[in-house]
Design a protein around this motif. Structure first.
Motif, PDB file in Angstrom:
ATOM      1  N   LEU A  52       0.802  -1.225   0.000  1.00  0.00           N
ATOM      2  CA  LEU A  52       0.000   0.000   0.000  1.00  0.00           C
ATOM      3  C   LEU A  52       0.838   1.279   0.000  1.00  0.00           C
ATOM      4  N   PRO A  53       2.013   1.326   0.687  1.00  0.00           N
ATOM      5  CA  PRO A  53       2.839   2.540   0.581  1.00  0.00           C
ATOM      6  C   PRO A  53       3.260   2.866  -0.846  1.00  0.00           C
ATOM      7  N   LEU A  54       3.268   1.882  -1.732  1.00  0.00           N
ATOM      8  CA  LEU A  54       3.579   2.178  -3.128  1.00  0.00           C
ATOM      9  C   LEU A  54       2.555   3.153  -3.708  1.00  0.00           C
ATOM     10  N   TRP A  55       1.301   2.939  -3.368  1.00  0.00           N
ATOM     11  CA  TRP A  55       0.229   3.797  -3.879  1.00  0.00           C
ATOM     12  C   TRP A  55       0.292   5.188  -3.252  1.00  0.00           C
ATOM     13  N   PHE A  56       0.428   5.219  -1.921  1.00  0.00           N
ATOM     14  CA  PHE A  56       0.379   6.506  -1.222  1.00  0.00           C
ATOM     15  C   PHE A  56       1.682   7.290  -1.362  1.00  0.00           C
ATOM     16  N   GLY A  57       2.792   6.586  -1.614  1.00  0.00           N
ATOM     17  CA  GLY A  57       4.072   7.280  -1.739  1.00  0.00           C
ATOM     18  C   GLY A  57       4.499   7.535  -3.164  1.00  0.00           C
ATOM     19  N   PHE A  58       3.683   7.143  -4.121  1.00  0.00           N
ATOM     20  CA  PHE A  58       4.060   7.287  -5.529  1.00  0.00           C
ATOM     21  C   PHE A  58       3.804   8.719  -5.995  1.00  0.00           C
ATOM     22  N   ASP A  59       4.740   9.261  -6.758  1.00  0.00           N
ATOM     23  CA  ASP A  59       4.601  10.600  -7.320  1.00  0.00           C
ATOM     24  C   ASP A  59       4.146  10.474  -8.776  1.00  0.00           C
ATOM     25  N   PRO A  60       2.879  10.736  -9.078  1.00  0.00           N
ATOM     26  CA  PRO A  60       2.389  10.559 -10.451  1.00  0.00           C
ATOM     27  C   PRO A  60       2.858  11.632 -11.417  1.00  0.00           C
ATOM     28  N   GLY A  61       3.533  12.644 -10.917  1.00  0.00           N
ATOM     29  CA  GLY A  61       3.950  13.739 -11.778  1.00  0.00           C
ATOM     30  C   GLY A  61       5.289  13.536 -12.443  1.00  0.00           C
ATOM     31  N   THR A  62       5.972  12.429 -12.173  1.00  0.00           N
ATOM     32  CA  THR A  62       7.280  12.180 -12.763  1.00  0.00           C
ATOM     33  C   THR A  62       7.268  10.864 -13.525  1.00  0.00           C
ATOM     34  N   ALA A  63       8.065  10.801 -14.585  1.00  0.00           N
ATOM     35  CA  ALA A  63       8.183   9.570 -15.370  1.00  0.00           C
ATOM     36  C   ALA A  63       9.329   8.702 -14.880  1.00  0.00           C
ATOM     37  N   ARG A  64      10.046   9.147 -13.842  1.00  0.00           N
ATOM     38  CA  ARG A  64      11.167   8.370 -13.337  1.00  0.00           C
ATOM     39  C   ARG A  64      10.686   7.105 -12.625  1.00  0.00           C
ATOM     40  N   TYR A  65      11.564   6.103 -12.599  1.00  0.00           N
ATOM     41  CA  TYR A  65      11.254   4.878 -11.866  1.00  0.00           C
ATOM     42  C   TYR A  65      11.424   5.145 -10.373  1.00  0.00           C
ATOM     43  N   GLN A  66      10.447   4.748  -9.603  1.00  0.00           N
ATOM     44  CA  GLN A  66      10.414   5.093  -8.186  1.00  0.00           C
ATOM     45  C   GLN A  66      10.604   3.860  -7.309  1.00  0.00           C
ATOM     46  N   PHE A  67      10.955   4.110  -6.024  1.00  0.00           N
ATOM     47  CA  PHE A  67      11.246   3.057  -5.050  1.00  0.00           C
ATOM     48  C   PHE A  67      12.383   2.161  -5.551  1.00  0.00           C
ATOM     49  N   ALA A  68      13.341   2.746  -6.262  1.00  0.00           N
ATOM     50  CA  ALA A  68      14.331   1.955  -6.999  1.00  0.00           C
ATOM     51  C   ALA A  68      15.379   1.348  -6.070  1.00  0.00           C
ATOM     52  N   GLU A  69      15.870   0.188  -6.495  1.00  0.00           N
ATOM     53  CA  GLU A  69      16.972  -0.510  -5.830  1.00  0.00           C
ATOM     54  C   GLU A  69      17.960  -0.932  -6.912  1.00  0.00           C
ATOM     55  N   HIS A  70      19.246  -0.681  -6.649  1.00  0.00           N
ATOM     56  CA  HIS A  70      20.256  -0.935  -7.686  1.00  0.00           C
ATOM     57  C   HIS A  70      21.511  -1.467  -7.020  1.00  0.00           C
ATOM     58  N   LEU A  71      21.835  -2.741  -7.293  1.00  0.00           N
ATOM     59  CA  LEU A  71      23.016  -3.373  -6.707  1.00  0.00           C
ATOM     60  C   LEU A  71      23.781  -4.105  -7.803  1.00  0.00           C
ATOM     61  N   PRO A  72      25.134  -4.092  -7.745  1.00  0.00           N
ATOM     62  CA  PRO A  72      25.918  -4.878  -8.703  1.00  0.00           C
ATOM     63  C   PRO A  72      25.624  -6.370  -8.538  1.00  0.00           C
ATOM     64  N   TRP A  73      25.630  -7.074  -9.653  1.00  0.00           N
ATOM     65  CA  TRP A  73      25.356  -8.514  -9.608  1.00  0.00           C
ATOM     66  C   TRP A  73      26.423  -9.281 -10.379  1.00  0.00           C
ATOM     67  N   ILE A  74      26.496  -9.085 -11.699  1.00  0.00           N
ATOM     68  CA  ILE A  74      27.524  -9.732 -12.517  1.00  0.00           C
ATOM     69  C   ILE A  74      28.218  -8.609 -13.285  1.00  0.00           C
ATOM     70  N   PRO A  75      29.188  -7.946 -12.654  1.00  0.00           N
ATOM     71  CA  PRO A  75      29.778  -6.733 -13.260  1.00  0.00           C
ATOM     72  C   PRO A  75      30.440  -6.990 -14.609  1.00  0.00           C
ATOM     73  N   SER A  76      30.977  -8.176 -14.841  1.00  0.00           N
ATOM     74  CA  SER A  76      31.689  -8.433 -16.092  1.00  0.00           C
ATOM     75  C   SER A  76      30.785  -8.284 -17.307  1.00  0.00           C
ATOM     76  N   PHE A  77      29.481  -8.513 -17.135  1.00  0.00           N
ATOM     77  CA  PHE A  77      28.529  -8.331 -18.227  1.00  0.00           C
ATOM     78  C   PHE A  77      27.585  -7.153 -17.974  1.00  0.00           C
ATOM     79  N   ASN A  78      27.933  -6.331 -16.996  1.00  0.00           N
ATOM     80  CA  ASN A  78      27.124  -5.158 -16.661  1.00  0.00           C
ATOM     81  C   ASN A  78      25.674  -5.551 -16.336  1.00  0.00           C
ATOM     82  N   ILE A  79      25.538  -6.639 -15.590  1.00  0.00           N
ATOM     83  CA  ILE A  79      24.233  -7.121 -15.133  1.00  0.00           C
ATOM     84  C   ILE A  79      24.059  -6.703 -13.683  1.00  0.00           C
TER      85      ILE A  79
END
Length: 512
Positions: A52-79
């Motif tokens: 439910l926080p996804l709905w209440f915390g989402f900003d509909p005015g931006t096209a950016r991806y929200q609540f994002a998580e980004h961690l290295p996984w297989i760097p040799s292939f940029n995955i």
């Protein structure tokens, strides 16, 4: 990459994905106290509440991806392990988390054998489906995409009807064959990207050569059209729906079919705009064929579950029609119609399952007149049936109206071809309602039938709320996706202009 950070620093998306997986691992412990059902319900409800926080915390005015998580996984292939949602995937994620507790509730009594394994499949399905809608790395997406095959195969093959083995194998082979080209497409895009990456947002902005786009579009189409499923690749769907347990049918109709539409929106349109431009007329023709064919075939059915299954072919035809007419009304209507189909068709399968538990048959002839003994059940069936035929004031009316409005703006003659499908939708659904609620002489064995219990009433009432909410006030649902849809269509237009073959300069033409 254009991301907004996680929710208050907490990896909310990862929590939503992997909570059902952790719940699966603890199911045997809960089963020691005969609590497998309660545990599965608690896990799916917890996931629904946490979403439910996804709905209440989402900003509909931006096209950016929200609540994002980004961690290295297989760097040799940029995955990378990259998650995020926009206005389109937000609705599909919430749809999934809110539907899954209902799948547990509808299986409370109907599943009595291998209970632990059944609910383990349900929870694993939730993890895989949420991963598909949240993944922003192609490799991660493909892992989740394929991961859902096994638990769905088992749900049909172990707990299904008399022809469950045939239906489960057909489902598995069709979807696996369609998906086999997805990794090929991913590798082709990776090799042509600069820098080389499997990041979905980066792959969207690359100027791929026209021939590459067309071949990659066909690879995408093979995977996503089977999943929708589009005519004539739909033949696995009626068999899977008819043989699957009620929860399996609800998951198939409400979530799995939406993965195909989501794939078109997330991959085909922004990554291969020239392929879309080249093949859109063919896709639109197949969409119209699906609407007409699905309507006629549903009209000929005597099995209620098969009737609802073929209605899905027609309804998803409206979805692909809206996507490929490539205007705001059409695409927004298609996304909204995916949500509407999840609510309405999922509810219809629940109603048919309830009737089957009482009568042990899905034949219309055997269910004639049971409305006298089950008035609350058939009231729900009538509401969802009216929604299915897009009656004004229901959710499906809004979605179909938006798609048709976009269709008429694109091509009046194309949109006019879908009108018989709308009429057929009213014909087959009203025929079913007439037979079940009012038709003929009451079933002589209906005197002992019981109406909805509290668990079933809560399940149907929850879905009925959304039928009326979207029907009378669709603004919150269209508003949350509007910016994302506008950004998607701008990507398509920009990509088509940037990568289309350019005419030679005037001086060069004169020299020739």
């Amino acid at each position: 990459m254009d991301f907004l950070l996680p929710y208050n620093g907490w990896p909310l998306l990862s929590t939503l994905i992997f909570l059902p997986l952790v719940g699966t691992l603890l199911l045997p412990l809960a089963a020691r106290w005969n609590g497998a059902r309660i545990w599965a319900l608690a896990v799916t409800l917890a996931d629904a509440v946490l979403s439910l926080p996804l709905w209440f915390g989402f900003d509909p005015g931006t096209a950016r991806y929200q609540f994002a998580e980004h961690l290295p996984w297989i760097p040799s292939f940029n995955i990378h392990y990259t998650l995020g949602i926009d206005g389109i995937s937000l609705l599909l994620v919430l749809m999934t988390t809110l539907i899954m507790p209902l799948c547990v509730l509808c299986s409370w009594r109907s599943v009595s054998e291998r209970v632990i394994e059944f609910f383990a499949c349900i929870l694993l399905m939730e993890t895989a489906m949420l991963g598909v809608f949240m993944a922003l790395d192609f490799v991660l997406f493909y892992i989740f995409w394929e991961a859902m095959l096994i638990p769905m195969f088992l749900l049909i093959g172990v707990w299904g009807g008399p022809r469950r083995v045939y239906a489960s194998v057909k489902f598995f082979l069709y979807t696996l064959a369609g998906s086999v080209l997805l990794p090929v497409a991913a590798i082709v895009l990776y090799l042509h990207a600069e820098p080389r990456t499997f990041s979905i947002p980066v792959l969207m902005g690359q100027p791929y050569p026209p021939s590459v786009q067309e071949w990659v579009f066909l690879a995408f189409f093979a995977a996503f059209a089977v999943k929708v499923p589009m005519f004539p690749l739909h033949t696995w769907l009626p068999a899977a729906h008819v043989e699957a347990p009620t929860a399996g049918s609800v998951i198939l109709a409400s979530v799995l079919l939406k993965m195909g539409g989501y794939g078109f929106l997330r991959f085909s349109l922004p990554m291969t705009p020239l392929g879309v431009e080249a093949f859109a007329p063919w896709v639109l023709a197949l969409s119209v064929a699906a609407i007409i064919y699905g309507g006629f075939t549903a009209l000929a059915q005597s099995d209620m579950k098969r009737l609802v299954a073929y209605s899905s072919v027609a309804h998803m035809g409206f979805v692909t029609l809206g996507i490929f007419i490539l205007n705001t009304s059409g695409v927004e209507g298609a996304v909204l119609q995916m949500i509407n189909h999840a609510i309405t068709t999922g509810a219809l399968f629940l109603c048919v399952g309830i009737i089957y538990e009482r009568t042990h048959t899905r034949e219309l002839a055997a269910a004639t007149g049971i409305g006298r003994a089950m008035p609350a059940c058939v009231t729900g069936l009538a509401l969802f049936g009216l929604s299915s035929l897009a009656f004004p004031g229901t959710n499906s009316f809004v979605g179909e109206f938006m798609v048709l409005a976009g269709g008429f703006a694109y091509s009046p003659s194309l949109a006019a071809l879908t009108i018989p499908g709308v009429v057929l939708g009213a014909a087959y659904m009203l025929r079913m309602l007439q037979r079940v609620i009012w038709g003929g002489t009451a079933n002589p064995d209906s005197s002992h039938l019981t109406d909805l219990n509290a668990r079933e009433a809560v399940t149907l009432a929850f879905l009925a709320l959304f039928v009326l909410w979207i029907g009378f006030s669709p603004g919150p649902f269209t508003g949350v996706m509007h910016t994302s849809v506008a950004h998607l269509l701008e990507q398509v237009r920009a990509g088509s202009i940037a990568t289309s073959p350019q005419p030679p300069p005037d001086s060069e033409r004169g020299a020739r």
